[in-house]
Design an enzyme around this catalytic site. Structure first.
Site, short mmCIF file in Angstrom:
data_model
loop_
_atom_site.label_atom_id
_atom_site.label_comp_id
_atom_site.label_asym_id
_atom_site.label_seq_id
_atom_site.Cartn_x
_atom_site.Cartn_y
_atom_site.Cartn_z
N GLY C 146 0.82 -1.20 0.00
CA GLY C 146 0.00 0.00 0.00
C GLY C 146 0.85 1.25 0.00
O GLY C 146 2.05 1.22 0.29
N CYS C 147 0.23 2.37 -0.34
CA CYS C 147 0.97 3.63 -0.48
C CYS C 147 1.50 4.09 0.87
O CYS C 147 2.69 4.38 1.02
CB CYS C 147 0.11 4.69 -1.15
SG CYS C 147 -1.50 4.96 -0.37
N TYR C 148 0.63 4.18 1.86
CA TYR C 148 1.09 4.60 3.19
C TYR C 148 2.12 3.61 3.72
O TYR C 148 3.10 3.99 4.37
CB TYR C 148 -0.09 4.65 4.17
CG TYR C 148 -0.90 5.92 4.17
CD1 TYR C 148 -0.30 7.16 4.32
CD2 TYR C 148 -2.28 5.87 4.08
CE1 TYR C 148 -1.07 8.33 4.37
CE2 TYR C 148 -3.06 7.03 4.13
CZ TYR C 148 -2.44 8.26 4.27
OH TYR C 148 -3.19 9.40 4.34
#
Lengths: 342, 342, 342, 342
Positions: C146-148
């Protein structure tokens, strides 16, 4: 074998974009970049994505090492450098206003200062898609058009060339530009807090300097001077221009054909299919102009032109012109587009 | 009967907001407003919604006509005007940093310049909701807290006062501010094109000047100096601060009660119900602070504080302090809020 | 000879970015792209700069024609397609959350739904710069982080691997993301008018789903579960994440060396020189992660990580993983970067 | 003694602004507010600054308790409620398009649906500064103009009334609006990521529905139908409209006098002094229209009109009309302005 170039005025938005393009151009080597205020620094100190180019002052520029000088300088400071380069046999792409106006008296009228080097005039003023490209090969010097002027002329000239404007009607260009068009020198009116949530017209009517170059080209295409109404507005975004042209014309079918004839097959000017409208989303961070045509009544055509003011309106058009000047493929270094420094 | 005031430094964002509030304040008459760079102009020339106030230089300011001076001046330029005002019996609300730090040596350490008027120190440093208000009536001078400091202290002091921080833990404030906090003087980094689409930390850790005033108040509330970790970030918006405070505490229930005890009934500081989180949308263009509490583990509480940096972080808090100083209702001129000049 | 790929879920922001990269990837041919809601249309109808790709529904996807499937689908819809692809010997890069969590019970705890295909688990979860790359060649399936999580883990793992976190201290990640992280499905809270001028925390503490994958990898690196405090905030910009990590560590010098050891020589993860701080301007529209280290006290280090959430946080990292899986140069198609569709 | 009102459709941007104004209006009590989708909730759950108003469905609305109904409903849903209110002797301010067009056939032509309540037509269509105000006192029902229409008509009608347009010339309105004009119902094209950095024309020429009401009023003032060219553009900001009107006129001096004669002394319509140009900064979050006049050639005048689309373009104009209808001072509750809910 690379063409060696120098970039004068590398730290403004236009200069940064140009550096970004030239860095990825397979036929170019950047030998130096100049900045008066930041000489001695690396360009990366000024812009986090810029290459690590050491900046020199223009006085130190080794003209004898380059084949071409790109000038991203303020008007009045550009022409003297152009003169110096040309004297030494260095070709010039001038992105300033200095070499755009054939007549130094007209320059003085709009820029409120005597032309610094009238002996250089006239110089070819080149939007490639509206020019005789074959004449440019081996041209020593090209004047790169202004951002608003590029957008306006892409919308006006195809009609003008075909003589389609109704006589005695105003030719209205309602234009909207992102803030980078105002440059990187800090001013109150370009501060974030002044622009965020704001939008306004400025210098509307017949007051903006780009009128001089737009009308020069309109006249060259057969129109009378004085018919252009040009209204710039400042958009709360960083880049991009939409010029909305209101044209009263004699023949709608011929008008649509005029655009098709002018731009069909052009890799960097796209005519949208009927029913679609040009947007900044089509063009920002690309070297493209995107144009849509909206016939409204039998005699009123709206032409919407979208460009990125820093690219087709400045730096990527400069590279098109450079490519033409050196006999390279016009889109070399531009497609696919890999700038992204600014 | 009106209280006559003068506003020094009326053309910055803080000054403009203050003028907007005072214009609508039923107990105030603005007798003059100053600007060194724009003396002789009307404030409206500088800001389209400002009142048509003629600007004078501070040297021309008629102190004998006013009861109170609001100082929206840069540090080092504010204290000398405060001294001059106080000498003539004029009360002072100082929005600069000059009178916030009790100890001139600490001021010099953070501001890298000797304090211009150490004889004025100390001065009450007042966030009304965290202060003994009754002591302020008739105070000759109040130091108005900084924007970041207001947000941070609203999140920290209720816990500090009750002795709830776990010993030897860092007190972390991750703060984010809109661009108006950087002022209206043109700089490259506050240009629209530099901020649009951007976001970044700056002066993080223990480097930002507001640490001096935040820690001074933390120490006054019983904490050791050196525990604050303060990380400002620049938001791509014009106004507003969110301070996210990470507090390691000894008693969660007591912590929640501490905020309730501190702020229950306050008209300008709102505690959100459990489950809601503070946002800029709660506070921009209002004189409010909005606070939300998020217990995470038994010992870790996140306090989110939202304020408008120009209002609760500067000008509306200045008017709260003014009202207290003159024995007026603290929210006079602030509820309902009618600013909107800046 | 090209590797034939299909892109499932091409019309979201992640899918569009991926299409843009793959279109310019010299070793790839896109054989098809899917969309349930827009099957039968061209991708260009949905996004003005996208290629003219005909969209099919995933039910029509000819798995037998492709070597690799990229899945840009919502969680629960992705794993079943992955299963179908793997059955037919098609490799899979899954950009959804479905294959990130080794333990289906943990997946169910965070996503509130039973895992649709637990038989596929575990799958390598790959941030290349933090992984054993040689093991990935010929892997049939990779879970793209995921991005985070990518931003947080780039800041945490180098310290965790070296055992540098002080015991019993919280590991705080204050993260800020542009709006594209919330996807392209219209919701009130992602409307322009709700975000413009706004900023706020959401799901702070231990509430955001990415905690599950971040902590899984923290535990794999030797840390205890439960120590992560993760506070996302929504930025008023379109793309980019800054994660500000507050790490209490045992040895500052070793910490700085840990980052250097982990990332020196990496083409897509840049450690900034001391004194510079990571910004969105470093990374938006690039496949880079940019990291800066700020030692504050002897034991407190702030790590600032910047990525483009759609690129290093999704699609360009997916292409890194694809390149590794097929034994290509890891940065093929990524440097210089030529995306720009979304 | 208060006038009791109900607000139908309180949760959209227009409804929220109206609630904000009415809450601070000294002569009004809001008895109820409706929402079909959010009935049973408090308005504050939907908008953090809204008052804590309990929402009911319109079917539950107690018409017998109110003196006036404000309708902020979609077209076709508004007229039936207006009919119901009027039947019970409740006055109506309709902010929808339903009652703006005198002729139901024209309504059907533009809105592609039969008029739901043609028996209600015609209804006074009121921009107060362009209307006979004395006729409105005791009017049972007023149609509140559209946002674009308000801006366009403020720029056109003063010239039309005096017969100053040159015959057979197009009347061009190039208009630019913030995104709130598109409403709060989530759509892809109004998502933050689609608007940020973007700008574009839409429905240009003679395609936008507001042409119907603008031309109706132009014809009422003596112009021929069909002359209006109206080009809306979407601005990357939340609120505000700039309409740039290109008028070819017979007498410049008379034209300037026409505006002066029309608007001199108006508290809510300001003519800027020569040389200043209208901007969004003049008007956003105010009930004002600000107009600037730019004579370009002897026969071409540019009129720039700025309004806040949600205020003078909707809710504050509705309150002007309400005040006139009930014989109150026209600016009651509007000056100084205290909205700020939306």
């Amino acid at each position: 074998m690379s063409i060696n170039v120098g970039v004068f005025g590398a730290t403004g938005y236009t200069g940064l974009e140009l550096i970004g393009i030239l860095e990825n151009h397979p036929g170019v080597e950047i030998l130096f970049a100049t900045s008066e205020s930041s000489a001695g620094k690396s360009l990366r100190e000024l812009s986090p994505r810029a290459p690590d180019l050491f900046l020199i002052s223009s006085a130190e520029a080794p003209f004898d090492q380059i084949d071409c000088a790109f000038l991203c300088l303020p008007h009045t400071r550009s022409a003297p450098i152009a003169a110096k380069a040309l004297e030494q046999g260095v070709k010039v792409i001038d992105l300033s206003a200095d070499l755009r106006i054939d007549d130094p008296a007209v320059y003085e009228q709009w820029y409120k200062v005597a032309h610094p080097n009238p002996e250089l005039l006239p110089v070819p003023y080149v939007i490639p898609e509206l020019s005789e490209r074959e004449n440019l090969k081996n041209a020593p010097c090209i004047a790169n058009p202004g951002c608003y002027a590029t957008a306006a002329l892409l919308g006006i000239l195809p009609l003008a060339i075909e003589g389609l404007f109704l006589p005695d009607t105003p030719i209205i260009v309602d234009a909207k530009s992102g803030v980078s068009g105002a440059g990187k020198t800090p001013k109150v009116h370009t501060l974030f807090c002044e622009v965020h949530g704001n939008f306004y017209p400025y210098a509307i009517g017949r007051a903006h300097r780009h009128i001089s170059e737009i009308e020069q080209e309109m006249v060259r295409a057969g129109l009378e001077a004085g018919r252009l109404i040009f209204s710039p507005h400042l958009l709360p975004t960083d880049r991009g221009i939409i010029a909305t042209v209101y044209a009263q014309i004699s023949d709608m079918e011929a008008a649509l054909e005029a655009f098709d004839g002018q731009f069909a097959g052009e890799p960097l000017v796209h005519l949208l299919p009927e029913g679609e409208l040009a947007s900044l989303a089509h063009v920002t961070r690309t070297p493209l102009a995107v144009i849509s045509l909206t016939p409204v009544t039998g005699s009123l055509l709206i032409v919407s032109v979208a460009i990125d003011n820093l690219l087709k309106g400045a730096s990527s058009q400069a590279v098109q012109n450079f490519n033409l000047m050196f006999g390279l493929d016009e889109t070399l270094g531009l497609l696919p587009f890999q700038g992204g420094v600014a």
